[in-house]
Design an enzyme around this catalytic site. Structure first.
Site, PDB file in Angstrom:
ATOM      1  N   TYR A 143       0.811  -1.360  -0.295  1.00  0.00           N
ATOM      2  CA  TYR A 143      -0.417  -0.185   0.091  1.00  0.00           C
ATOM      3  C   TYR A 143       0.850   1.443  -0.388  1.00  0.00           C
ATOM      4  O   TYR A 143       0.883   2.595  -0.889  1.00  0.00           O
ATOM      5  CB  TYR A 143      -1.194   0.161   0.952  1.00  0.00           C
ATOM      6  CG  TYR A 143      -1.398   1.334   1.450  1.00  0.00           C
ATOM      7  CD1 TYR A 143      -2.536   1.545   0.225  1.00  0.00           C
ATOM      8  CD2 TYR A 143      -1.198   2.195   2.409  1.00  0.00           C
ATOM      9  CE1 TYR A 143      -2.741   3.171  -0.094  1.00  0.00           C
ATOM     10  CE2 TYR A 143      -2.049   3.440   2.250  1.00  0.00           C
ATOM     11  CZ  TYR A 143      -2.675   3.455   1.086  1.00  0.00           C
ATOM     12  OH  TYR A 143      -3.415   5.110   1.560  1.00  0.00           O
ATOM     13  N   ARG A 150       1.869   6.653  -6.433  1.00  0.00           N
ATOM     14  CA  ARG A 150       0.921   8.209  -6.650  1.00  0.00           C
ATOM     15  C   ARG A 150       1.128   9.200  -6.222  1.00  0.00           C
ATOM     16  O   ARG A 150       0.986  10.112  -7.047  1.00  0.00           O
ATOM     17  CB  ARG A 150      -0.554   7.863  -6.284  1.00  0.00           C
ATOM     18  CG  ARG A 150      -1.521   8.739  -6.366  1.00  0.00           C
ATOM     19  CD  ARG A 150      -3.085   8.049  -5.749  1.00  0.00           C
ATOM     20  NE  ARG A 150      -2.528   8.007  -4.081  1.00  0.00           N
ATOM     21  CZ  ARG A 150      -3.811   7.264  -3.148  1.00  0.00           C
ATOM     22  NH1 ARG A 150      -4.712   6.739  -3.812  1.00  0.00           N
ATOM     23  NH2 ARG A 150      -3.265   7.147  -1.677  1.00  0.00           N
ATOM     24  N   TYR A 203      -0.743  12.787   6.828  1.00  0.00           N
ATOM     25  CA  TYR A 203      -0.177  11.267   7.564  1.00  0.00           C
ATOM     26  C   TYR A 203       1.620  11.667   7.451  1.00  0.00           C
ATOM     27  O   TYR A 203       1.964  12.304   6.967  1.00  0.00           O
ATOM     28  CB  TYR A 203      -0.761  10.793   6.791  1.00  0.00           C
ATOM     29  CG  TYR A 203      -1.481  10.345   7.098  1.00  0.00           C
ATOM     30  CD1 TYR A 203      -3.049  10.461   7.567  1.00  0.00           C
ATOM     31  CD2 TYR A 203      -2.534   9.362   6.628  1.00  0.00           C
ATOM     32  CE1 TYR A 203      -4.060  10.412   7.879  1.00  0.00           C
ATOM     33  CE2 TYR A 203      -3.579   7.800   6.239  1.00  0.00           C
ATOM     34  CZ  TYR A 203      -3.981   9.108   6.505  1.00  0.00           C
ATOM     35  OH  TYR A 203      -5.053   8.728   7.205  1.00  0.00           O
ATOM     36  N   ARG A 216     -11.191  13.578   2.128  1.00  0.00           N
ATOM     37  CA  ARG A 216     -12.129  12.880   2.309  1.00  0.00           C
ATOM     38  C   ARG A 216     -13.473  12.785   1.708  1.00  0.00           C
ATOM     39  O   ARG A 216     -14.245  11.637   1.766  1.00  0.00           O
ATOM     40  CB  ARG A 216     -11.685  13.404   3.555  1.00  0.00           C
ATOM     41  CG  ARG A 216     -11.519  13.088   4.751  1.00  0.00           C
ATOM     42  CD  ARG A 216      -9.940  11.622   5.080  1.00  0.00           C
ATOM     43  NE  ARG A 216      -9.254  11.636   5.471  1.00  0.00           N
ATOM     44  CZ  ARG A 216      -8.543  11.163   5.999  1.00  0.00           C
ATOM     45  NH1 ARG A 216      -8.622   9.953   5.933  1.00  0.00           N
ATOM     46  NH2 ARG A 216      -7.299  11.305   7.206  1.00  0.00           N
ATOM     47  N   GLU A 316     -13.795  -0.879   5.842  1.00  0.00           N
ATOM     48  CA  GLU A 316     -13.630   0.275   5.389  1.00  0.00           C
ATOM     49  C   GLU A 316     -14.805   0.563   4.662  1.00  0.00           C
ATOM     50  O   GLU A 316     -15.616  -0.497   4.126  1.00  0.00           O
ATOM     51  CB  GLU A 316     -12.041   0.658   5.121  1.00  0.00           C
ATOM     52  CG  GLU A 316     -12.385   2.068   4.142  1.00  0.00           C
ATOM     53  CD  GLU A 316     -10.830   1.947   3.047  1.00  0.00           C
ATOM     54  OE1 GLU A 316      -9.626   1.850   4.101  1.00  0.00           O
ATOM     55  OE2 GLU A 316     -11.100   2.018   1.621  1.00  0.00           O
TER      56      GLU A 316
HETATM   57  C1  3EB Z   1      -7.196   6.693   5.306  1.00  0.00           C
HETATM   58  O1  3EB Z   1      -7.851   6.754   5.433  1.00  0.00           O
HETATM   59  C2  3EB Z   1      -7.967   4.951   5.417  1.00  0.00           C
HETATM   60  O2  3EB Z   1      -4.923   5.665  -0.462  1.00  0.00           O
HETATM   61  O3  3EB Z   1      -6.803   6.261  -1.435  1.00  0.00           O
HETATM   62  C3  3EB Z   1      -8.702   5.731   2.424  1.00  0.00           C
HETATM   63  C4  3EB Z   1      -8.965   6.005   1.495  1.00  0.00           C
HETATM   64  C5  3EB Z   1      -8.060   4.951   3.094  1.00  0.00           C
HETATM   65  C6  3EB Z   1      -8.722   6.245   0.181  1.00  0.00           C
HETATM   66  C7  3EB Z   1      -6.161   5.853  -0.659  1.00  0.00           C
HETATM   67  C8  3EB Z   1      -6.757   5.089   1.194  1.00  0.00           C
HETATM   68  C9  3EB Z   1      -6.913   5.832   0.491  1.00  0.00           C
HETATM   69  O4  3EB Z   1      -5.827   6.695   5.738  1.00  0.00           O
HETATM   70  C10 3EB Z   1      -7.259   4.257   3.866  1.00  0.00           C
END
Ligand code: 3EB
Length: 326
Positions: A143, A150, A203, A216, A316
């Site tokens: 991941y 990306r 992050y 989001r 999720e």
């Molecule tokens: C998160 O909130 C959970 O890498 O495209 C959620 C939505 C998550 C999109 C992405 C990853 C992605 O981090 C994981």
């Protein structure tokens, strides 16, 4: 001014699959099939992908995107495309040749180039599926390799890693190629963040060498009011909470969805389409019961068995809510 063609989404399961044929073929933007095995019948004459991911409570699940007006279909580089006047739908399947980071970077550069060349420069929403999402590749969780690829593509193409980045989700399959499908538009949407969570593009480094580039949610007003909700999980701040407890993770995930969709009518009466990814099929009964109570009998909900992008996440949820006046 002419009214823009409306965008439609249908969720079809098992015996309902014949309904794909009921959608006027010239209006089909894309068909995405989920299930452990691929349907024997021919793929429809539109952008199509099979995601090798078991459906739960059904053998097959198909997501059908269409427009209220005839669409134009074409291939651009490795991308199967269909577009209305304001919306581009694209699908790629990429066999991993080199490492996942480079494969993802190439795919995303290709997507951005295509969107720009075709006049739909605003990426609104991307769905990403690939095998072994929690496995290591060259010492890095896949991941995180995907995320770095990306991120590099966005930087290479002069895109922001920050506010305005598209909504997305990234889930693990058991096998198969990297499958990406996306929606892009002539006009920008509005990125939405969750005040309970650190923006993914901020992050800290403990979650990987390059931050994930997604928002989001994306809110759009054209061709009709819609909210594209990114993959949402049991994360508060930047940390996973309730590790090992699927029931509590579900509650935290619902709190996060409500926080992102705060101006959106969710539940009974609204047109809500959700895909729910469960790491373990055994969660299905309690998750189904809880989501019916939360969103009412009219919400369209598909359940899939998938790996989630952090090994401590057990589920999720992502989806789309159509505004009340559509
Ligand atoms: C998160 O909130 C959970 O890498 O495209 C959620 C939505 C998550 C999109 C992405 C990853 C992605 O981090 C994981």
């Amino acid at each position: 001014m002419a009214t823009a063609a409306a965008l439609h989404l249908d969720f079809l399961f098992d015996g309902e699959l014949d309904a794909v044929a009921a959608v006027a073929p010239e209006q089909l933007l894309g068909v995405i099939e989920f299930g452990a095995a691929r349907t024997q019948t021919n793929a429809p004459q539109c952008p199509y992908a099979w995601v090798p991911m078991p459906a739960l409570g059904a053998t097959r699940f198909v997501e059908v995107w269409s427009s209220s007006a005839p669409v134009r279909r074409f291939r651009d580089a490795d991308i199967d495309c269909a577009c209305s006047d304001d919306t581009l739908f694209g699908v790629l399947h990429i066999e991993q040749r080199s490492d996942l980071l480079a494969t993802t970077r190439d795919a995303y550069e290709c997507i951005i180039d295509c969107a720009e060349r075709q006049g739909f420069p605003h990426l609104l929403r991307l769905w990403n599926y690939f095998p072994g999402i929690n496995e290591a590749e060259s010492g890095l969780e896949r991941y995180r390799c995907f995320s770095a690829g990306r991120h590099d593509a966005f930087v290479a193409k002069g895109r922001t890693i920050g506010p305005g980045t598209p909504a997305a989700c990234a889930l693990g399959t058991a096998s198969g190629p990297l499958v990406i499908y996306f929606l892009a538009a002539t006009r920008a949407g509005t990125a939405v963040e969750n005040p309970r969570q650190v923006s993914a593009y901020h992050y800290p480094i403990q979650y990987g060498p390059r931050s994930p580039s997604f928002s989001r949610a994306t809110r759009v007003s054209e061709p009709q009011p819609m909210l594209y909700i990114s993959g949402t999980a049991s994360i508060v701040g930047h940390a996973t909470v309730h590790a090992g407890d699927a029931q509590q993770q579900l509650e935290e995930t619902l709190t996060n969805i409500r926080a992102v969709a705060v101006d959106t009518v969710l539940g009974d009466g609204s047109r809500l389409y959700l895909k729910v990814y469960l790491r373990d099929a055994a969660y299905l009964p309690f998750v189904q019961t809880r989501l019916r109570a939360e969103f009412g009998p009219h919400a369209h909900i598909a359940y899939l068995q998938a790996d989630i992008c952090r090994s401590d996440l057990l589920l999720e949820i992502e989806g789309l809510c159509f505004g009340p006046d559509t």
